[in-house]
Design an enzyme around this catalytic site. Structure first.
Site, PDB file in Angstrom:
ATOM      1  N   LEU A   7       8.451  80.543  45.850  1.00 20.74           N
ATOM      2  CA  LEU A   7       8.684  79.600  44.762  1.00 20.74           C
ATOM      3  C   LEU A   7       9.867  78.681  45.029  1.00 20.74           C
ATOM      4  CD1 LEU A   7       8.199  81.955  41.670  1.00 20.74           C
ATOM      5  CD2 LEU A   7       6.557  80.336  42.632  1.00 20.74           C
ATOM      6  N   GLY A   8      10.819  79.152  45.809  1.00 21.75           N
ATOM      7  CA  GLY A   8      12.000  78.339  46.091  1.00 21.75           C
ATOM      8  C   GLY A   8      12.950  79.091  47.004  1.00 21.75           C
ATOM      9  N   GLY A  41      17.254  79.258  48.181  1.00 21.36           N
ATOM     10  CA  GLY A  41      18.623  78.844  47.938  1.00 21.36           C
ATOM     11  C   GLY A  41      19.542  79.365  49.009  1.00 21.36           C
ATOM     12  N   ALA A  42      20.839  79.154  48.798  1.00 28.19           N
ATOM     13  CA  ALA A  42      21.821  79.542  49.802  1.00 28.19           C
ATOM     14  C   ALA A  42      21.881  81.040  49.991  1.00 28.19           C
ATOM     15  CB  ALA A  42      23.193  79.002  49.407  1.00 28.19           C
ATOM     16  N   PHE A  43      21.553  81.794  48.959  1.00 31.11           N
ATOM     17  CA  PHE A  43      21.720  83.241  49.029  1.00 31.11           C
ATOM     18  C   PHE A  43      20.414  83.999  49.171  1.00 31.11           C
ATOM     19  CE2 PHE A  43      25.582  81.830  46.966  1.00 31.11           C
ATOM     20  CZ  PHE A  43      26.547  82.510  47.676  1.00 31.11           C
ATOM     21  N   VAL A  50      13.059  83.002  46.544  1.00 34.44           N
ATOM     22  CA  VAL A  50      12.383  83.478  45.342  1.00 34.44           C
ATOM     23  C   VAL A  50      10.881  83.486  45.587  1.00 34.44           C
ATOM     24  CG1 VAL A  50      12.008  83.112  42.880  1.00 34.44           C
ATOM     25  CG2 VAL A  50      14.213  82.529  43.896  1.00 34.44           C
ATOM     26  N   ASP A  72      27.482  76.249  39.032  1.00 33.97           N
ATOM     27  CA  ASP A  72      26.464  75.481  39.775  1.00 33.97           C
ATOM     28  C   ASP A  72      25.384  74.960  38.826  1.00 33.97           C
ATOM     29  OD1 ASP A  72      25.407  74.287  42.001  1.00 33.97           O
ATOM     30  OD2 ASP A  72      24.324  76.063  42.692  1.00 33.97           O
TER      31      ASP A  72
END
Length: 816
Positions: free
Chosen positions: A524-525, A527-529, A532, A642
């Site tokens: 789904l996506g 990120g930096a960490f 998903v 953020d």
């Protein structure tokens, strides 16, 4: 000389009436035009002056509606308006409408963009005529009609107007919104005149709630051929065999002495009104008749939302429907009660299954209220107590209706809600107990000092026992104590996340989540960490979730994991994404969130189709309230760090839900500042991140200000592809526009936004306050919410950045 003066005065007696008549004889030449300005917006009048064609001012927002209205009565009621692609042709100040030979009437914005044109069937326009019937006609040189408003109606019929088959009236959206609404009156191809709702934005009509039944029957030619509103004010359907079906009832009203109209109102009521032509004092329209007699009962849509929208209740008052929400629900649009209601809580099987307590709901009882098309189970024979209990224990059930030993269980969304005094029924509505936005009490953990004291007391007591007993007993007790400490130490390290179970989180194994995500197949996506994935938990009929798989490569990941577990697990607010559970197995760290259906705010805002102004306002309210909860109302203060459109998700009702607390820095309640490494996303980061200044909740206020501008403008904060350098940085450009009084440019001349100019101006000023470079000048989120909601007056903000191009320019101008 005196004779010459007398001659001129005498001549003027004849010239003056001719001049006045030229303005009101109804004839308009090709090349004539009108301009939408408050000082010079004289319309084209019919010969009698009864009707006017031109720019009708909409409030005090410098917006105008190209329309026809009654010119001699105080109400100046609109009977027709220009409409393009179901949207009212609202024009900003300075727009023009021209009568052209080839395109008919053409409406253009001040920038020259075409907003609407009438077009013509064929031929060349020779002139336009505003008739005393209220019909504006474009004629060729043979006086044949090429186009007329009577053949292109909106929501009103006038005497002298007829409808052939397939012609229709469409209601407006609301009392003040002239765009196409949810109701239509149509003379069908089979001759039946019907009124029904339509499922916008399509033209799909639901089953009619009113019909003349003028279709083919036992008598030949009984089907309707046309709908006639004759010059005497009578409204009827003419049958193929010449017969008539009269729509009106009661005594006739003189069309000579009264203005008469038939309007399909925005709430679905078709009504005929009259207004005296000669009057004194305060006189308004009088209702002669209306259909249907009770729209709340008559309108029942199997595939629609009903008169008042989903989850609402329709009540009849003075033959007009009024709409309200049951307890635990609120209006989708606070300014439009007919759009429906949304639950103020999350209700469903996944929420119930993932909660650790069974005491989730209260029951609100109503009498003689029903949503007749939302049933999924019928139980009979049954009692009221059993009906209530059955719904209470059923995670699918939102409402249960009991009547005549029968129980109907219903699920969301509820449609066609109405009050009916003849039902003799009881409605049991489930309302979640924790639906409020009040802070949830924090788990009562002992403070470190208490733990230390308790530990010391335990050791002292243990030593006393050891000294007072035999060496053998001392040995046994010592061995037990050592074994106990070892077990406690191992338990702490093996199950370090156990403390979060008090916050209603569920622990999942890695294998469970691997199966739920089909081996982490659908991304789904990222990120930096971490990444998903979409998943389905095998709970009940299946619960859709978003699984965030953290990359266990650095210590910062462990910090994020602990932060999210201990903080999000204790938060609950309708504008925050819910964390359902976690996995803490070996080096695997995963978080399980609710899956929201409408994606991120970024994907919603930054597309070719601009979301409605009203929807954007509600999203801004939601983000602000969510941040207020994080800063001041949850048990532990949270700085998000953020805030950006990618971290704001939208649920089924497009309610904003803040997500991703992985960058949050926790503050204890007695602290107000903290120092930390630079965090956040370029374009949204407050200046103090780069200046080694204390980081406070004001960094979120700054980010919110940038997001608010993006919501207002529907564009990104940094647009490197913009050909105009001055527009590349959104914050600078908006302040330039604000200084120049160019709010219309900020929203790209959007009609809906300019029609709500007070809110637009307030939102822009609040955003500028939020992006002040000096953190002490920024308001806290409580004041931001109050200013957005109009509770606190918004003062004119100073320049946000003293050394920016806009502020230096402003300073130079003021000095000159």
């Amino acid at each position: 000389m005196a004779f010459t003066v007398r001659l001129l005065l005498f001549s003027s007696l004849f010239l003056l009436p001719v001049s006045v008549f030229a303005q009101t004889n109804g004839g308009i030449a090709v090349g004539d035009f009108l301009t939408a300005t408050a000082a010079n917006s004289s319309p084209w009048l019919s010969p009698s002056g009864d009707f006017a064609f031109g720019f009708f001012p909409l409030g005090s927002n410098d917006l105008f509606l190209l329309s026809i209205w009654y010119a001699k009565i105080p109400d100046r009621t609109i009977v027709w308006n220009a409409n393009r692609d179901n949207e009212a042709a609202v024009a900003p100040k300075g727009s023009t409408v021209n009568l052209t030979a080839n395109s008919g009437l053409v409406l253009r914005s001040p920038q020259g963009d075409e907003l609407w044109e009438s077009g013509t069937s064929a031929g060349v326009v020779a002139k336009g005529v505003m008739n005393d019937t209220g019909n504006f006609v474009l004629q060729d040189r043979n006086l044949e009609s090429l186009w007329e408003t009577f053949n292109n109606p909106t929501d009103t019929m006038l005497p002298g107007q007829t409808f052939e088959r397939s012609r229709k009236l469409s209601s407006r959206q609301s009392e003040t919104n002239y765009s196409k609404g949810r109701f239509q009156l149509l003379l069908q191809d089979d001759g039946n005149l019907v009124i029904s709702t339509i499922n916008l934005p399509t033209n799909l009509a639901n089953a009619p709630y009113y019909a003349t039944d003028t279709t083919s029957g036992t008598v030949a030619g009984s089907e309707g051929k046309e709908l006639v509103f004759n010059v005497s004010g009578y409204l009827y359907v003419v049958r193929e065999n010449g017969g008539k079906y009269n729509l009106e009832v009661g005594e006739a009203v003189s069309a000579r002495d009264n203005y008469i109209r038939a309007t399909l109102n925005f709430d679905g009521i078709f009504a005929q009104y009259y207004h005296p032509k000669n009057f004194t004092g305060n006189v308004s329209w009088t209702l002669r008749w209306s259909e249907p007699d009770d729209i709340c009962q008559r309108n029942r849509e199997d595939s629609g939302v009903g008169v008042c929208g989903y989850n609402s209740i329709c009540t009849l008052k003075d033959k007009r429907p009024t709409c309200g929400c049951p307890k635990g629900f609120s209006l989708l649009d606070p300014n439009d009660p007919y759009r429906g209601c949304k639950p103020d809580f999350i209700q469903g099987c996944e929420e119930d299954e993932l909660s650790r307590t069974n005491d989730l709901y209260d029951v609100e009882a109503l009498t003689n209220t029903d949503w007749p098309t939302s049933d999924y189970v019928q139980l009979k024979p049954f009692t009221a107590e059993k009906c209530n209990e059955s719904c209470f224990q059923d995670c699918l059930c939102a409402v249960a209706i009991f009547r005549s030993e029968t129980c109907w269980k219903k699920k969301l969304p509820l449609s066609n809600g109405r009050v009916d005094t003849g039902l003799n029924s009881q409605a049991f509505i489930k309302v979640r107990k924790d639906n409020s936005t009040l802070p949830i009490p924090a788990p009562q953990h002992p403070c470190p000092d208490d733990k230390k004291k308790k530990s010391q007391t335990t050791v002292i007591r243990a030593e006393s026992v050891l000294l007072g007993t035999s060496i053998f007993v001392n040995f046994i007790l010592g061995a037990c104590l050592c074994l106990g400490f070892v077990l406690i130490f191992r338990k702490k390290h093996v199950r370090s996340a156990e403390i979060v179970l008090d916050s209603n989180l569920r622990s999942f194994s890695y294998e469970q989540l691997r199966e739920a995500t089909n081996d982490f197949k659908e991304e789904l996506g990222k990120g930096a960490f971490g990444t998903v994935y979409k998943g389905v938990l095998q709970i009940g009929s299946g619960v859709q979730v978003a699984v965030k798989k953290l990359n266990y490569v650095m210590q910062e990941i462990e910090k994020e994991f602990k932060t999210e577990l201990n903080v999000i697990g204790q938060t609950h607010h309708k504008n925050l994404v819910r964390l359902f559970g976690y996995c803490d197995e070996g080096q695997q760290r995963l978080l399980v969130y609710e899956l929201l259906s409408n994606g991120t705010l970024a994907s919603y805002l930054f597309t070719d189709i601009k979301p409605s102004w009203r929807q954007r306002i509600e999203i801004a309210y939601g983000v602000a309230r969510g941040l207020l909860y994080l800063h001041e109302e949850c048990s532990t203060q949270i700085i998000h760090c953020d805030i950006k459109p990618q971290n704001i998700l939208l649920d089924d009702y497009y309610t904003a839900r803040i997500s991703d607390f992985g960058l949050a820095k926790l503050l204890k309640m007695d602290q107000s500042k903290t120092h930390t490494a630079i965090r956040g996303t370029k374009g949204y980061v407050a200046p103090e991140w780069f200046r080694n200044m204390p980081i406070t909740t004001k960094v979120d206020v700054y980010s919110f200000g940038v997001v608010l501008l993006e919501i207002i403008c529907c564009r990104r904060s940094v647009d490197v592809e913009n050909n105009c350098e001055e527009k590349a940085i959104l914050t600078d450009w908006v302040y330039d526009c604000f200084l120049g009084g160019a709010l219309d440019a900020i929203v790209d001349y959007e009609v809906q936004a300019l029609g709500d100019k007070t809110t637009l101006e307030n939102f822009v000023m609040v955003a500028i306050w939020c992006i002040q470079e000096d953190p002490s000048l920024r308001p806290n989120m409580r004041k931001v919410v109050q200013m957005l909601e109009g509770v606190v007056e918004v003062q004119v903000p100073p320049c946000p950045s003293p050394f920016s191009r806009a502020c230096l320019k402003e300073s130079f101008v003021s000095q000159v």
